[in-house]
Design a protein around this motif. Structure first.
Motif, PDB file in Angstrom:
ATOM      1  N   VAL A 183       0.840  -1.202   0.000  1.00  0.00           N
ATOM      2  CA  VAL A 183       0.000   0.000   0.000  1.00  0.00           C
ATOM      3  C   VAL A 183       0.868   1.243   0.000  1.00  0.00           C
ATOM      4  O   VAL A 183       0.676   2.180  -0.790  1.00  0.00           O
ATOM      5  CB  VAL A 183      -0.951   0.011   1.221  1.00  0.00           C
ATOM      6  N   THR A 184       1.857   1.276   0.899  1.00  0.00           N
ATOM      7  CA  THR A 184       2.691   2.464   1.015  1.00  0.00           C
ATOM      8  C   THR A 184       3.573   2.664  -0.212  1.00  0.00           C
ATOM      9  O   THR A 184       3.812   3.789  -0.651  1.00  0.00           O
ATOM     10  CB  THR A 184       3.543   2.419   2.305  1.00  0.00           C
ATOM     11  N   MET A 185       4.070   1.557  -0.783  1.00  0.00           N
ATOM     12  CA  MET A 185       4.942   1.708  -1.949  1.00  0.00           C
ATOM     13  C   MET A 185       4.165   2.085  -3.204  1.00  0.00           C
ATOM     14  O   MET A 185       4.665   2.818  -4.049  1.00  0.00           O
ATOM     15  CB  MET A 185       5.744   0.421  -2.182  1.00  0.00           C
ATOM     16  N   ARG A 186       2.960   1.588  -3.329  1.00  0.00           N
ATOM     17  CA  ARG A 186       2.162   1.896  -4.523  1.00  0.00           C
ATOM     18  C   ARG A 186       1.627   3.330  -4.516  1.00  0.00           C
ATOM     19  O   ARG A 186       1.099   3.803  -5.523  1.00  0.00           O
ATOM     20  CB  ARG A 186       0.996   0.910  -4.631  1.00  0.00           C
ATOM     21  N   ARG A 187       1.766   4.021  -3.395  1.00  0.00           N
ATOM     22  CA  ARG A 187       1.327   5.420  -3.345  1.00  0.00           C
ATOM     23  C   ARG A 187       2.018   6.245  -4.422  1.00  0.00           C
ATOM     24  O   ARG A 187       1.400   7.127  -5.036  1.00  0.00           O
ATOM     25  CB  ARG A 187       1.621   6.030  -1.969  1.00  0.00           C
ATOM     26  N   MET A 188       3.300   5.994  -4.627  1.00  0.00           N
ATOM     27  CA  MET A 188       4.052   6.763  -5.611  1.00  0.00           C
ATOM     28  C   MET A 188       3.466   6.586  -7.015  1.00  0.00           C
ATOM     29  O   MET A 188       3.326   7.543  -7.779  1.00  0.00           O
ATOM     30  CB  MET A 188       5.526   6.366  -5.591  1.00  0.00           C
ATOM     31  N   GLN A 189       3.114   5.360  -7.344  1.00  0.00           N
ATOM     32  CA  GLN A 189       2.522   5.097  -8.655  1.00  0.00           C
ATOM     33  C   GLN A 189       1.166   5.788  -8.793  1.00  0.00           C
ATOM     34  O   GLN A 189       0.875   6.410  -9.826  1.00  0.00           O
ATOM     35  CB  GLN A 189       2.345   3.599  -8.864  1.00  0.00           C
ATOM     36  N   ARG A 247      21.260   0.470   2.666  1.00  0.00           N
ATOM     37  CA  ARG A 247      22.692   0.285   2.400  1.00  0.00           C
ATOM     38  C   ARG A 247      22.979  -0.898   1.479  1.00  0.00           C
ATOM     39  O   ARG A 247      24.132  -1.228   1.242  1.00  0.00           O
ATOM     40  CB  ARG A 247      23.441   0.073   3.716  1.00  0.00           C
ATOM     41  N   ASN A 248      21.944  -1.534   0.972  1.00  0.00           N
ATOM     42  CA  ASN A 248      22.127  -2.686   0.087  1.00  0.00           C
ATOM     43  C   ASN A 248      22.642  -2.206  -1.268  1.00  0.00           C
ATOM     44  O   ASN A 248      21.914  -1.540  -2.003  1.00  0.00           O
ATOM     45  CB  ASN A 248      20.797  -3.426  -0.077  1.00  0.00           C
ATOM     46  N   PRO A 249      23.875  -2.514  -1.632  1.00  0.00           N
ATOM     47  CA  PRO A 249      24.437  -2.018  -2.897  1.00  0.00           C
ATOM     48  C   PRO A 249      23.701  -2.509  -4.139  1.00  0.00           C
ATOM     49  O   PRO A 249      23.848  -1.931  -5.213  1.00  0.00           O
ATOM     50  CB  PRO A 249      25.883  -2.535  -2.866  1.00  0.00           C
ATOM     51  N   LYS A 250      22.879  -3.555  -3.992  1.00  0.00           N
ATOM     52  CA  LYS A 250      22.130  -4.057  -5.145  1.00  0.00           C
ATOM     53  C   LYS A 250      20.829  -3.290  -5.361  1.00  0.00           C
ATOM     54  O   LYS A 250      20.200  -3.426  -6.420  1.00  0.00           O
ATOM     55  CB  LYS A 250      21.823  -5.549  -4.946  1.00  0.00           C
ATOM     56  N   SER A 251      20.419  -2.508  -4.370  1.00  0.00           N
ATOM     57  CA  SER A 251      19.160  -1.773  -4.472  1.00  0.00           C
ATOM     58  C   SER A 251      19.379  -0.412  -5.120  1.00  0.00           C
ATOM     59  O   SER A 251      20.393   0.253  -4.870  1.00  0.00           O
ATOM     60  CB  SER A 251      18.545  -1.583  -3.090  1.00  0.00           C
ATOM     61  N   THR A 285       9.458   3.883 -10.476  1.00  0.00           N
ATOM     62  CA  THR A 285      10.302   3.136 -11.414  1.00  0.00           C
ATOM     63  C   THR A 285      11.421   2.410 -10.680  1.00  0.00           C
ATOM     64  O   THR A 285      11.742   1.247 -10.981  1.00  0.00           O
ATOM     65  CB  THR A 285      10.898   4.090 -12.469  1.00  0.00           C
ATOM     66  N   ALA A 286      12.023   3.075  -9.697  1.00  0.00           N
ATOM     67  CA  ALA A 286      13.092   2.454  -8.920  1.00  0.00           C
ATOM     68  C   ALA A 286      12.564   1.254  -8.129  1.00  0.00           C
ATOM     69  O   ALA A 286      13.223   0.206  -8.043  1.00  0.00           O
ATOM     70  CB  ALA A 286      13.697   3.486  -7.970  1.00  0.00           C
ATOM     71  N   MET A 287      11.377   1.382  -7.546  1.00  0.00           N
ATOM     72  CA  MET A 287      10.776   0.269  -6.808  1.00  0.00           C
ATOM     73  C   MET A 287      10.555  -0.938  -7.720  1.00  0.00           C
ATOM     74  O   MET A 287      10.831  -2.088  -7.349  1.00  0.00           O
ATOM     75  CB  MET A 287       9.432   0.685  -6.223  1.00  0.00           C
ATOM     76  N   MET A 288      10.035  -0.679  -8.923  1.00  0.00           N
ATOM     77  CA  MET A 288       9.762  -1.767  -9.854  1.00  0.00           C
ATOM     78  C   MET A 288      11.056  -2.421 -10.344  1.00  0.00           C
ATOM     79  O   MET A 288      11.106  -3.642 -10.578  1.00  0.00           O
ATOM     80  CB  MET A 288       8.961  -1.235 -11.046  1.00  0.00           C
ATOM     81  N   THR A 289      12.113  -1.626 -10.464  1.00  0.00           N
ATOM     82  CA  THR A 289      13.413  -2.177 -10.851  1.00  0.00           C
ATOM     83  C   THR A 289      13.919  -3.137  -9.783  1.00  0.00           C
ATOM     84  O   THR A 289      14.407  -4.236 -10.073  1.00  0.00           O
ATOM     85  CB  THR A 289      14.438  -1.046 -11.065  1.00  0.00           C
ATOM     86  N   ASP A 290      13.800  -2.719  -8.517  1.00  0.00           N
ATOM     87  CA  ASP A 290      14.222  -3.582  -7.415  1.00  0.00           C
ATOM     88  C   ASP A 290      13.325  -4.812  -7.292  1.00  0.00           C
ATOM     89  O   ASP A 290      13.803  -5.931  -7.064  1.00  0.00           O
ATOM     90  CB  ASP A 290      14.200  -2.796  -6.102  1.00  0.00           C
ATOM     91  N   LYS A 291      12.039  -4.594  -7.455  1.00  0.00           N
ATOM     92  CA  LYS A 291      11.100  -5.710  -7.310  1.00  0.00           C
ATOM     93  C   LYS A 291      11.372  -6.801  -8.339  1.00  0.00           C
ATOM     94  O   LYS A 291      11.201  -7.991  -8.060  1.00  0.00           O
ATOM     95  CB  LYS A 291       9.665  -5.199  -7.462  1.00  0.00           C
ATOM     96  N   ALA A 292      11.819  -6.404  -9.529  1.00  0.00           N
ATOM     97  CA  ALA A 292      12.095  -7.372 -10.599  1.00  0.00           C
ATOM     98  C   ALA A 292      13.220  -8.336 -10.222  1.00  0.00           C
ATOM     99  O   ALA A 292      13.302  -9.444 -10.773  1.00  0.00           O
ATOM    100  CB  ALA A 292      12.450  -6.631 -11.889  1.00  0.00           C
ATOM    101  N   ILE A 293      14.081  -7.929  -9.275  1.00  0.00           N
ATOM    102  CA  ILE A 293      15.169  -8.815  -8.847  1.00  0.00           C
ATOM    103  C   ILE A 293      14.985  -9.237  -7.393  1.00  0.00           C
ATOM    104  O   ILE A 293      15.933  -9.673  -6.730  1.00  0.00           O
ATOM    105  CB  ILE A 293      16.548  -8.151  -9.048  1.00  0.00           C
ATOM    106  N   GLY A 294      13.752  -9.091  -6.894  1.00  0.00           N
ATOM    107  CA  GLY A 294      13.417  -9.581  -5.563  1.00  0.00           C
ATOM    108  C   GLY A 294      13.916  -8.737  -4.405  1.00  0.00           C
ATOM    109  O   GLY A 294      14.115  -9.245  -3.302  1.00  0.00           O
ATOM    110  N   ILE A 295      14.099  -7.433  -4.625  1.00  0.00           N
ATOM    111  CA  ILE A 295      14.591  -6.546  -3.573  1.00  0.00           C
ATOM    112  C   ILE A 295      13.489  -5.596  -3.129  1.00  0.00           C
ATOM    113  O   ILE A 295      12.746  -5.070  -3.944  1.00  0.00           O
ATOM    114  CB  ILE A 295      15.810  -5.727  -4.058  1.00  0.00           C
TER     115      ILE A 295
END
Length: 353
Positions: A183-189, A247-251, A285-295
């Motif tokens: 819910v909170t993350m989809r607010r941006m969209q 601090r996750n360098p992959k995110s 867009t950044a959230m969806m990029t992370d979500k695509a790799i399970g982050i």
């Protein structure tokens, strides 16, 4: 002698050719004298515009203001010396005592600005909406045109609140995601999409806040700017190492330990429509990029907001007066608490329907 006689026809030809060229040049000079390509107009700076140039009519803005009396600002006596009031990139930090509401209101009234405020009353969070709206009518942008944009899955439960003239409630029906994190993350969209399809035609500024809050003090046009963020009440006096950046360098949300200006609250940002669109589009867009790799970023949309503001600096920063939580007590620097979180059982409102 014989040689000169042979050259006579040639000399006559060139003499005639020169006469023709002189005549043509003279004629061309007169014909082009009013042309912008005339040499005189190209190489000579004429301080007076040509009489035949007609400028389109321009409507003169009405810049008249009411006579106002207020204390003279003192260059050598800043109103606040106990807090930082300007960032290294020259964005003002808005604290109590650093601005004159009367001057600001006069300026914004003259411009006739329209202000939108978004909030999400989804699932059990609908219970906070009545208090949010009633206190908003007392303290939020009083005297200005305001649209309350309520994103909800329970339109039938929207409370009936009396609004002042020029202020309206608009209900936007949305899906209630199973997890509160979604819910909170989809607010941006959702804000991004509505900004593009609707808000840009209805308001000039957009303020995006949480619903589980209530207004306790005046929140006016002093907050408005191209794009603004708000200092998190738990970290406005903290060091970089204490900031809870991801601090996750992959995110995509990752911020290295040696970077960072402030820690911004995810529940209070805004600006002009174009800038809110850029901000929300980046975060989604950044959230969806992370979500695509399970982050999933540490603090969800707040983590991406902080990443955005690190590299795309806000033009105005609001002090924690504007998004306070009583959990943090009453530090001396916070002279007034304008918008305060409501005490609640997070497990009860987030995980039980």
């Amino acid at each position: 002698m014989e040689k000169l006689e042979r050259l006579r026809p040639i000399r006559c030809f060139f003499f005639g050719l020169c006469c023709v060229l002189v005549f043509v040049c003279s004629l061309s000079w007169n014909v082009m004298k009013n042309s912008p390509w005339h040499p005189r107009n190209i190489f000579i700076c004429d301080t007076h515009p040509a009489e035949n140039i007609v400028f389109p009519p321009v409507e003169e803005p009405d810049v008249r203001l009411e006579r106002m009396l207020y204390p003279k600002p003192e260059t050598l006596k800043p109103p606040r010396t106990d807090v930082l009031t300007i960032t290294p990139w020259l964005a003002p930090i808005v604290w109590n005592g650093t601005f004159n509401s009367d001057i600001l209101n006069a300026q914004f009234h003259k411009r006739g600005v329209r202000i939108g405020i978004t909030t999400f009353a989804i699932k059990k969070y609908i219970r906070f909406l009545k208090d949010f709206l009633e206190t908003g009518e007392k303290f939020f942008m009083v005297g200005h045109k305001v649209n309350y944009y309520i994103f909800t899955d329970r339109a039938q439960d929207i409370p009936n609140v009396t609004l002042s003239e020029g202020r309206n409630i608009h209900i936007i029906n949305v899906t209630a995601y199973q997890r509160w994190q979604d819910v909170t993350m989809r607010r941006m969209q959702m804000i991004r999409d509505q900004t593009y399809t609707r808000f840009m035609n209805e308001v000039d500024y957009l303020v995006c806040v949480d619903v589980d809050m209530r207004f306790y003090g005046s929140v006016g046009v002093e907050i408005l700017g191209d794009v603004f963020g708000t200092l998190h009440p738990g970290f406005f006096g903290a060091s970089r190492a204490q900031f809870t950046y991801d601090r996750n360098p992959k995110s995509v949300a990752c911020i290295p330990v040696d970077e960072g200006d402030f820690y911004y609250a995810g529940g209070y940002f805004g600006g002009i429509i174009e800038e809110v669109y850029k901000l929300t589009n980046y975060c989604h867009t950044a959230m969806m990029t992370d979500k695509a790799i399970g982050i999933e970023a540490l603090w969800h949309d707040e983590s991406y907001l902080n990443k955005y503001f690190l590299y795309y600096k806000p033009t105005k920063v609001l002090s924690p007066e504007y998004v306070w939580n009583n959990y943090y007590g009453s530090p001396r620097a916070v002279q007034i608490k304008r918008f305060i979180g409501i005490d609640k059982d997070y497990k009860e409102v987030r995980f039980r329907r």
